[in-house]
Design a protein around this motif. Structure first.
Motif, PDB file in Angstrom:
ATOM      1  N   ALA A 191      -2.790 -14.912  -8.823  1.00  0.00           N
ATOM      2  CA  ALA A 191      -1.744 -14.334  -9.661  1.00  0.00           C
ATOM      3  C   ALA A 191      -2.345 -13.644 -10.883  1.00  0.00           C
ATOM      4  CB  ALA A 191      -0.758 -15.414 -10.085  1.00  0.00           C
ATOM      5  N   ASP A 192      -3.321 -14.281 -11.512  1.00  0.00           N
ATOM      6  CA  ASP A 192      -3.962 -13.656 -12.675  1.00  0.00           C
ATOM      7  C   ASP A 192      -4.679 -12.364 -12.281  1.00  0.00           C
ATOM      8  OD1 ASP A 192      -3.083 -15.593 -14.421  1.00  0.00           O
ATOM      9  OD2 ASP A 192      -4.961 -16.730 -14.433  1.00  0.00           O
ATOM     10  N   ALA A 193      -5.374 -12.384 -11.142  1.00  0.00           N
ATOM     11  CA  ALA A 193      -6.071 -11.176 -10.683  1.00  0.00           C
ATOM     12  C   ALA A 193      -5.081 -10.062 -10.366  1.00  0.00           C
ATOM     13  CB  ALA A 193      -6.925 -11.504  -9.468  1.00  0.00           C
ATOM     14  N   LEU A 194      -3.929 -10.408  -9.789  1.00  0.00           N
ATOM     15  CA  LEU A 194      -2.901  -9.404  -9.517  1.00  0.00           C
ATOM     16  C   LEU A 194      -2.316  -8.854 -10.818  1.00  0.00           C
ATOM     17  CD1 LEU A 194      -1.065 -11.030  -6.486  1.00  0.00           C
ATOM     18  CD2 LEU A 194      -2.321  -8.866  -6.465  1.00  0.00           C
ATOM     19  N   HIS A 195      -2.171  -9.717 -11.822  1.00  0.00           N
ATOM     20  CA  HIS A 195      -1.702  -9.241 -13.132  1.00  0.00           C
ATOM     21  C   HIS A 195      -2.681  -8.206 -13.699  1.00  0.00           C
ATOM     22  CE1 HIS A 195       1.992 -11.015 -14.591  1.00  0.00           C
ATOM     23  NE2 HIS A 195       1.691 -12.161 -14.003  1.00  0.00           N
ATOM     24  N   ARG A 196      -3.961  -8.447 -13.521  1.00  0.00           N
ATOM     25  CA  ARG A 196      -4.949  -7.480 -14.006  1.00  0.00           C
ATOM     26  C   ARG A 196      -4.777  -6.141 -13.292  1.00  0.00           C
ATOM     27  NH1 ARG A 196     -10.233  -8.268 -16.433  1.00  0.00           N
ATOM     28  NH2 ARG A 196     -11.325  -6.274 -16.410  1.00  0.00           N
ATOM     29  N   ARG A 197      -4.577  -6.179 -11.965  1.00  0.00           N
ATOM     30  CA  ARG A 197      -4.371  -4.933 -11.216  1.00  0.00           C
ATOM     31  C   ARG A 197      -3.085  -4.238 -11.651  1.00  0.00           C
ATOM     32  NH1 ARG A 197      -9.442  -4.444 -10.315  1.00  0.00           N
ATOM     33  NH2 ARG A 197     -10.298  -5.840  -8.713  1.00  0.00           N
ATOM     34  N   TRP A 198      -2.055  -5.015 -11.951  1.00  0.00           N
ATOM     35  CA  TRP A 198      -0.803  -4.433 -12.432  1.00  0.00           C
ATOM     36  C   TRP A 198      -1.023  -3.758 -13.780  1.00  0.00           C
ATOM     37  CZ3 TRP A 198       4.184  -7.739 -13.647  1.00  0.00           C
ATOM     38  CH2 TRP A 198       5.268  -6.871 -13.883  1.00  0.00           C
ATOM     39  N   ALA A 199      -1.833  -4.373 -14.633  1.00  0.00           N
ATOM     40  CA  ALA A 199      -2.124  -3.760 -15.936  1.00  0.00           C
ATOM     41  C   ALA A 199      -2.833  -2.416 -15.772  1.00  0.00           C
ATOM     42  CB  ALA A 199      -2.971  -4.702 -16.784  1.00  0.00           C
ATOM     43  N   GLU A 200      -3.600  -2.264 -14.702  1.00  0.00           N
ATOM     44  CA  GLU A 200      -4.287  -0.996 -14.442  1.00  0.00           C
ATOM     45  C   GLU A 200      -3.298   0.114 -14.103  1.00  0.00           C
ATOM     46  OE1 GLU A 200      -8.402  -2.991 -12.616  1.00  0.00           O
ATOM     47  OE2 GLU A 200      -6.945  -2.019 -11.290  1.00  0.00           O
ATOM     48  N   THR A 201      -2.194  -0.278 -13.438  1.00  0.00           N
ATOM     49  CA  THR A 201      -1.166   0.701 -13.047  1.00  0.00           C
ATOM     50  C   THR A 201       0.203   0.119 -13.375  1.00  0.00           C
ATOM     51  OG1 THR A 201      -1.227  -0.211 -10.799  1.00  0.00           O
ATOM     52  CG2 THR A 201      -2.531   1.775 -11.224  1.00  0.00           C
ATOM     53  N   PRO A 202       0.604   0.126 -14.656  1.00  0.00           N
ATOM     54  CA  PRO A 202       1.857  -0.520 -15.065  1.00  0.00           C
ATOM     55  C   PRO A 202       3.091   0.001 -14.340  1.00  0.00           C
ATOM     56  CG  PRO A 202       0.520   0.058 -16.979  1.00  0.00           C
ATOM     57  CD  PRO A 202      -0.128   0.703 -15.796  1.00  0.00           C
ATOM     58  N   GLY A 203       3.019   1.225 -13.807  1.00  0.00           N
ATOM     59  CA  GLY A 203       4.173   1.791 -13.120  1.00  0.00           C
ATOM     60  C   GLY A 203       4.455   1.166 -11.771  1.00  0.00           C
ATOM     61  N   GLU A 204       3.515   0.398 -11.245  1.00  0.00           N
ATOM     62  CA  GLU A 204       3.684  -0.217  -9.919  1.00  0.00           C
ATOM     63  C   GLU A 204       4.363  -1.576 -10.034  1.00  0.00           C
ATOM     64  OE1 GLU A 204       2.993   1.197  -7.063  1.00  0.00           O
ATOM     65  OE2 GLU A 204       2.270   3.022  -8.028  1.00  0.00           O
ATOM     66  N   ALA A 205       5.447  -1.637 -10.773  1.00  0.00           N
ATOM     67  CA  ALA A 205       6.092  -2.918 -11.047  1.00  0.00           C
ATOM     68  C   ALA A 205       6.654  -3.563  -9.781  1.00  0.00           C
ATOM     69  CB  ALA A 205       7.201  -2.744 -12.077  1.00  0.00           C
ATOM     70  N   ASP A 206       7.284  -2.784  -8.917  1.00  0.00           N
ATOM     71  CA  ASP A 206       7.920  -3.361  -7.732  1.00  0.00           C
ATOM     72  C   ASP A 206       6.882  -4.036  -6.832  1.00  0.00           C
ATOM     73  OD1 ASP A 206      10.347  -2.495  -8.639  1.00  0.00           O
ATOM     74  OD2 ASP A 206      10.451  -0.738  -7.324  1.00  0.00           O
ATOM     75  N   ALA A 207       5.802  -3.325  -6.554  1.00  0.00           N
ATOM     76  CA  ALA A 207       4.759  -3.886  -5.692  1.00  0.00           C
ATOM     77  C   ALA A 207       4.126  -5.107  -6.338  1.00  0.00           C
ATOM     78  CB  ALA A 207       3.689  -2.831  -5.407  1.00  0.00           C
ATOM     79  N   ALA A 208       3.836  -5.017  -7.639  1.00  0.00           N
ATOM     80  CA  ALA A 208       3.193  -6.129  -8.336  1.00  0.00           C
ATOM     81  C   ALA A 208       4.076  -7.367  -8.340  1.00  0.00           C
ATOM     82  CB  ALA A 208       2.841  -5.718  -9.760  1.00  0.00           C
ATOM     83  N   GLN A 209       5.335  -7.189  -8.637  1.00  0.00           N
ATOM     84  CA  GLN A 209       6.233  -8.342  -8.729  1.00  0.00           C
ATOM     85  C   GLN A 209       6.441  -8.993  -7.361  1.00  0.00           C
ATOM     86  OE1 GLN A 209       9.626  -6.610 -10.676  1.00  0.00           O
ATOM     87  NE2 GLN A 209       8.686  -6.721 -12.705  1.00  0.00           N
ATOM     88  N   ARG A 210       6.490  -8.182  -6.308  1.00  0.00           N
ATOM     89  CA  ARG A 210       6.646  -8.761  -4.972  1.00  0.00           C
ATOM     90  C   ARG A 210       5.424  -9.584  -4.590  1.00  0.00           C
ATOM     91  NH1 ARG A 210       5.577  -8.471   0.221  1.00  0.00           N
ATOM     92  NH2 ARG A 210       3.982  -6.864  -0.014  1.00  0.00           N
ATOM     93  N   LEU A 211       4.232  -9.042  -4.841  1.00  0.00           N
ATOM     94  CA  LEU A 211       3.007  -9.762  -4.505  1.00  0.00           C
ATOM     95  C   LEU A 211       2.845 -11.014  -5.367  1.00  0.00           C
ATOM     96  CD1 LEU A 211       0.556  -6.762  -4.006  1.00  0.00           C
ATOM     97  CD2 LEU A 211       1.608  -8.180  -2.232  1.00  0.00           C
ATOM     98  N   LEU A 212       3.213 -10.918  -6.629  1.00  0.00           N
ATOM     99  CA  LEU A 212       3.132 -12.089  -7.507  1.00  0.00           C
ATOM    100  C   LEU A 212       4.083 -13.191  -7.038  1.00  0.00           C
ATOM    101  CD1 LEU A 212       2.873 -10.368 -10.989  1.00  0.00           C
ATOM    102  CD2 LEU A 212       1.225 -11.991 -10.051  1.00  0.00           C
ATOM    103  N   ALA A 213       5.290 -12.804  -6.632  1.00  0.00           N
ATOM    104  CA  ALA A 213       6.237 -13.803  -6.134  1.00  0.00           C
ATOM    105  C   ALA A 213       5.679 -14.495  -4.892  1.00  0.00           C
ATOM    106  CB  ALA A 213       7.578 -13.143  -5.823  1.00  0.00           C
ATOM    107  N   LEU A 214       5.022 -13.730  -4.024  1.00  0.00           N
ATOM    108  CA  LEU A 214       4.428 -14.313  -2.822  1.00  0.00           C
ATOM    109  C   LEU A 214       3.279 -15.252  -3.192  1.00  0.00           C
ATOM    110  CD1 LEU A 214       4.043 -14.565   0.216  1.00  0.00           C
ATOM    111  CD2 LEU A 214       2.717 -12.438   0.160  1.00  0.00           C
ATOM    112  N   ALA A 215       2.387 -14.787  -4.069  1.00  0.00           N
ATOM    113  CA  ALA A 215       1.224 -15.597  -4.440  1.00  0.00           C
ATOM    114  C   ALA A 215       1.644 -16.889  -5.139  1.00  0.00           C
ATOM    115  CB  ALA A 215       0.295 -14.788  -5.340  1.00  0.00           C
ATOM    116  N   GLU A 216       2.639 -16.809  -6.005  1.00  0.00           N
ATOM    117  CA  GLU A 216       3.051 -17.976  -6.782  1.00  0.00           C
ATOM    118  C   GLU A 216       3.971 -18.908  -5.998  1.00  0.00           C
ATOM    119  OE1 GLU A 216       4.701 -15.941 -10.097  1.00  0.00           O
ATOM    120  OE2 GLU A 216       2.781 -15.758 -11.163  1.00  0.00           O
TER     121      GLU A 216
END
Length: 404
Positions: free
Chosen positions: A320-345
């Motif tokens: 989850a932390d590593a995915l947060h870092r990737r999301w910070a690299e591309t803040p506009g990818e909120a939908d993809a990031a949040q879906r993957l974070l929900a799965l990981a967590e």
């Protein structure tokens, strides 16, 4: 000016403490001070209630006990006694003036002069007092205005205040992150820049606590930029790479550890070294290191089986932390990031469905071969996305691989 509609001010626990002090020292001998007054004025939550008094520490202790409240001598040599009323702590400190300072510790003398006590405080918006009825006292004449305007200004000469305690450099940026608006005070910035090297006198624990509290502010970007420009960030965290990645983390996460993570490169050894140097808690150290280790496999284009495989190998928090870092690299990818974070967590790591006992039943003697076969089974099981059935067939295939 008066503080209105403050539940903590009229709470029975607060009233009991103030009544105890005034019974010993008379009306006006005690006032609320600092953060509770500041936050009440600006409509921010009040967490801690600190009180200043003209009573000497021994008299404060006696007054609290006489009232039937618990008294804890938390720093009686420096004038501080903690009263516990209805299970709530109230830190009570005798008015003080500095006799001498060395940049870390101060030798103080007690006083009954409220202006002297205000003169030794760090910022004007923290040198505010209020009596039990909520009447506000502003000895510097600027504290109320500073609080309203979001100005963080030292009491008196900034360099003098900093030389008394070099932690005030970090406190300046921390308070600006939480309460400041507009541009930081120029005189304060100049003093912080000139005296930044003095922070080497500070303990690592004090530095790391201030840094993490700053990073927890709703939006610390202006404060961090000012820290970098003044050379303060380089003093405490020379590894820091403040830029778009950190800005993205502020937009996508309120977690100070994730924000800290984005200030440093993906390097497990480096983040461990930083954690040791700044004496971060073990939990923070391990989060930083685990996320650095998981970062190479994390991306916002991961398929669901890849997320589960990463969680199995590295753990939920690290992925989850590593995915947060990737999301910070591309803040506009909120939908993809949040879906993957929900799965990981949300995914729970399953246990290995077979072990040495199952191999023994198939005639495999305990030893290195058992370990090799179990490792091979695990890799195949992960690659097939953790199926719940067919384990006997997989073991048999490993024991009798197809020829040719």
């Amino acid at each position: 000016m008066r503080l209105d509609d403050q539940p903590w001010l009229t709470d029975s626990a607060t009233r009991a403490v103030m009544a105890a002090l005034e019974a010993a020292g008379g009306p006006g001998c005690a006032r609320f001070v600092g953060g509770c007054v500041r936050n009440a004025l600006i409509g921010a939550p009040v967490a801690d209630i600190d009180i200043a008094t003209t009573l000497k520490p021994e008299a404060t202790d006696r007054a609290i006990r006489t009232a039937g409240l618990k008294s804890v001598p938390t720093g009686i040599a420096h004038g501080t006694v903690t009263a516990v009323s209805e299970r709530q702590p109230f830190e009570i400190t005798t008015l003080r003036r500095d006799v001498s300072t060395d940049g870390r510790n101060a030798t103080v003398a007690f006083t009954d002069d409220w202006a002297e006590d205000a003169a030794r405080r760090d910022f004007r918006l923290n040198a505010l007092y209020a009596d039990g009825e909520g009447r506000v006292f502003d000895p510097t004449g600027e504290g109320v205005a500073d609080a309203a305007a979001g100005r963080i200004v030292f009491v008196g000469d900034p360099e003098t205040r900093i030389r008394e305690d070099y932690l005030r450099i970090l406190r300046f940026f921390r308070f600006f992150a939480w309460y400041g608006r507009g541009e930081p005070d120029r005189a304060a910035l100049a003093a912080c820049r000139a005296l930044a090297s003095g922070m080497t006198r500070l303990s690592a624990e004090r530095v790391s606590k201030e840094l993490m509290t700053l990073l927890a502010a709703p939006d610390p970007r202006v404060a961090m930029a000012a820290m970098a420009e003044a050379g303060v960030l380089a003093q405490i965290l020379p590894e820091a790479e403040r830029g778009p990645l950190f800005d993205g983390a502020v937009k996508t996460s309120v977690d100070p550890v994730i924000r800290l993570m984005t200030l440093m490169p993906i390097d497990e050894r480096l983040v461990r070294d930083v954690s040791i140097r700044l004496r971060f808690p073990n939990s923070t150290r391990d989060r930083l290191a685990d996320a650095a280790r998981a970062a190479p496999v994390a991306s916002l284009t991961m398929r669901d089986p890849e997320v589960r495989a990463a969680v199995y190998r590295h753990g939920q928090r690290a992925v989850a932390d590593a995915l947060h870092r990737r999301w910070a690299e591309t803040p506009g990818e909120a939908d993809a990031a949040q879906r993957l974070l929900a799965l990981a967590e949300g995914w729970r790591r399953p246990s290995m469905p077979v072990g040495g006992r199952e191999l023994a039943r198939l005639g495999v003697e305990p030893g290195p071969e058992t370990g090799r076969l179990l490792k091979a089974f695990e890799e195949r099981w992960i690659a097939e996305d953790f199926p719940s059935e067919g384990h006997a067939e997989r073991l048999a295939a490993l024991l009798n691989p197809p020829r040719g």
